[in-house]
Scaffold this motif. Structure first.
Motif, short mmCIF file in Angstrom:
data_model
loop_
_atom_site.label_atom_id
_atom_site.label_comp_id
_atom_site.label_asym_id
_atom_site.label_seq_id
_atom_site.Cartn_x
_atom_site.Cartn_y
_atom_site.Cartn_z
N MET A 15 0.90 -1.13 -0.07
CA MET A 15 0.11 0.02 0.02
C MET A 15 0.80 1.15 -0.10
SD MET A 15 0.36 1.02 3.70
CE MET A 15 -0.87 1.92 3.75
N SER A 16 0.35 2.20 -0.01
CA SER A 16 0.84 3.71 -0.05
C SER A 16 0.37 4.43 0.92
CB SER A 16 0.99 4.30 -1.48
OG SER A 16 1.75 5.57 -1.35
N ARG A 17 0.91 5.17 1.77
CA ARG A 17 0.43 6.14 2.78
C ARG A 17 -0.47 7.13 2.05
NH1 ARG A 17 5.85 7.48 4.61
NH2 ARG A 17 6.43 9.00 3.10
N ASP A 18 -0.26 7.80 0.44
CA ASP A 18 -0.82 8.58 -0.02
C ASP A 18 -1.76 7.96 -0.80
OD1 ASP A 18 1.16 10.15 0.65
OD2 ASP A 18 2.52 9.73 -0.74
N CYS A 19 -2.35 6.69 -0.93
CA CYS A 19 -3.46 6.20 -1.47
C CYS A 19 -4.49 6.00 -0.71
CB CYS A 19 -2.73 4.71 -1.99
SG CYS A 19 -4.10 3.84 -2.83
N TYR A 31 -9.97 -14.18 11.78
CA TYR A 31 -9.54 -15.51 11.26
C TYR A 31 -8.06 -15.49 11.87
CZ TYR A 31 -13.32 -15.41 8.08
OH TYR A 31 -14.36 -15.56 7.68
N PRO A 32 -7.21 -16.45 11.89
CA PRO A 32 -5.99 -16.51 11.98
C PRO A 32 -4.95 -15.83 10.75
CG PRO A 32 -6.19 -18.60 11.70
CD PRO A 32 -7.59 -17.83 11.62
N LEU A 33 -5.17 -14.61 10.47
CA LEU A 33 -4.59 -13.90 9.30
C LEU A 33 -3.28 -13.00 9.96
CD1 LEU A 33 -4.59 -12.99 6.42
CD2 LEU A 33 -6.29 -11.30 7.08
N ARG A 34 -2.06 -13.50 9.10
CA ARG A 34 -0.87 -12.74 9.55
C ARG A 34 -0.49 -11.91 8.52
NH1 ARG A 34 2.72 -14.85 13.57
NH2 ARG A 34 3.88 -12.88 13.34
N VAL A 35 -0.08 -10.62 8.54
CA VAL A 35 -0.04 -9.88 7.35
C VAL A 35 1.41 -9.12 7.37
CG1 VAL A 35 -1.00 -8.07 5.71
CG2 VAL A 35 -2.57 -9.61 6.78
N LYS A 36 2.16 -9.14 6.47
CA LYS A 36 3.18 -8.41 6.45
C LYS A 36 2.80 -7.20 5.46
CE LYS A 36 7.59 -7.05 6.51
NZ LYS A 36 8.02 -6.29 7.36
N ARG A 37 3.19 -6.06 5.94
CA ARG A 37 2.68 -4.75 5.31
C ARG A 37 3.99 -4.06 4.81
NH1 ARG A 37 -0.81 -5.50 9.32
NH2 ARG A 37 -3.11 -5.07 9.09
N TYR A 38 3.87 -3.63 3.60
CA TYR A 38 4.88 -3.04 2.98
C TYR A 38 4.21 -1.44 2.44
CZ TYR A 38 7.82 -6.84 2.61
OH TYR A 38 8.58 -8.08 3.13
N ASP A 39 4.76 -0.26 2.72
CA ASP A 39 4.32 0.98 2.41
C ASP A 39 5.48 1.30 0.97
OD1 ASP A 39 3.73 3.69 2.00
OD2 ASP A 39 3.92 4.17 4.16
N ILE A 40 4.91 1.31 -0.01
CA ILE A 40 5.82 1.60 -1.19
C ILE A 40 6.15 3.15 -1.10
CG2 ILE A 40 4.78 -0.30 -2.44
CD1 ILE A 40 3.41 2.02 -4.11
#
Length: 178
Positions: free
Chosen positions: A42-46, A63-72
């Motif tokens: 994702m982008s912080r400007d989006c 749910y047992p959802l594990r998420v790795k986030r990347y801010d492009i």
């Protein structure tokens, strides 16, 4: 009638504890195994990324959802995005983008329409491994990525590479080295 000795009672009790411990450990392992792993770009400007981000937060409660986030908008995260894009697409991606299981969901509408059912099905099927996003060369990519302004049908087709595509890339790399 025969009476149980204290030793027999202790042995039975220890056997019960061992069996109970094994069942508890198996249940915990089953829960870990049903974890669904995802990668979210994702982008912080989006503005469209915010809706996807909120949905992810709700799904992590269900749910047992594990998420790795990347801010492009960060250079190092953008490098990861470009490396992943080079592996999984020949046309290019836009944000928001989520890799989960063998699916790549791009754009606000595709994510909002499909992410919950995808996560639910993957969880019920036993979970997933972490999505492969490829090796990262942090100095390789510096140009900004396009954001989801008008959902492009050709850009949103993203898919993981086939085994033959991956094999071809490995062969090409080995040919260059040797």
């Amino acid at each position: 009638m025969r009476r149980l000795t204290p030793r027999v009672c202790i042995i039975c009790f220890l056997g019960f504890l061992t069996a109970f411990s094994a069942m508890t450990e198996a249940a915990q392992h089953k829960n870990r195994k049903s974890t669904v792993w995802a990668v979210f770009f994702m982008s912080r400007d989006c503005a469209k990324c915010e809706a996807a981000k909120e949905l992810i937060e709700v799904l992590q409660l269900r749910y047992p959802l594990r998420v790795k986030r990347y801010d492009i908008s960060k250079e190092s995260d953008y490098a990861v995005f470009r490396a992943m894009e080079a592996i999984h697409s020949d046309k290019g991606f836009f944000v928001p983008l989520i890799l989960v299981g063998d699916k790549i969901l791009t754009g606000e509408h595709e994510i909002l329409d499909n992410l919950e059912s995808t996560v639910k099905n993957l969880h019920l099927a036993g979970g997933t491994a972490r999505p492969y996003i490829g090796p990262v060369d942090k100095k390789a990519f510096h140009s900004p990525v396009k954001t989801d302004t008008a959902e492009c049908p050709t850009c949103s087709k993203g898919r993981p590479p086939s085994a033959s595509e991956e094999l071809h890339k490995v062969k090409s790399l080995l040919d260059k080295i040797f």
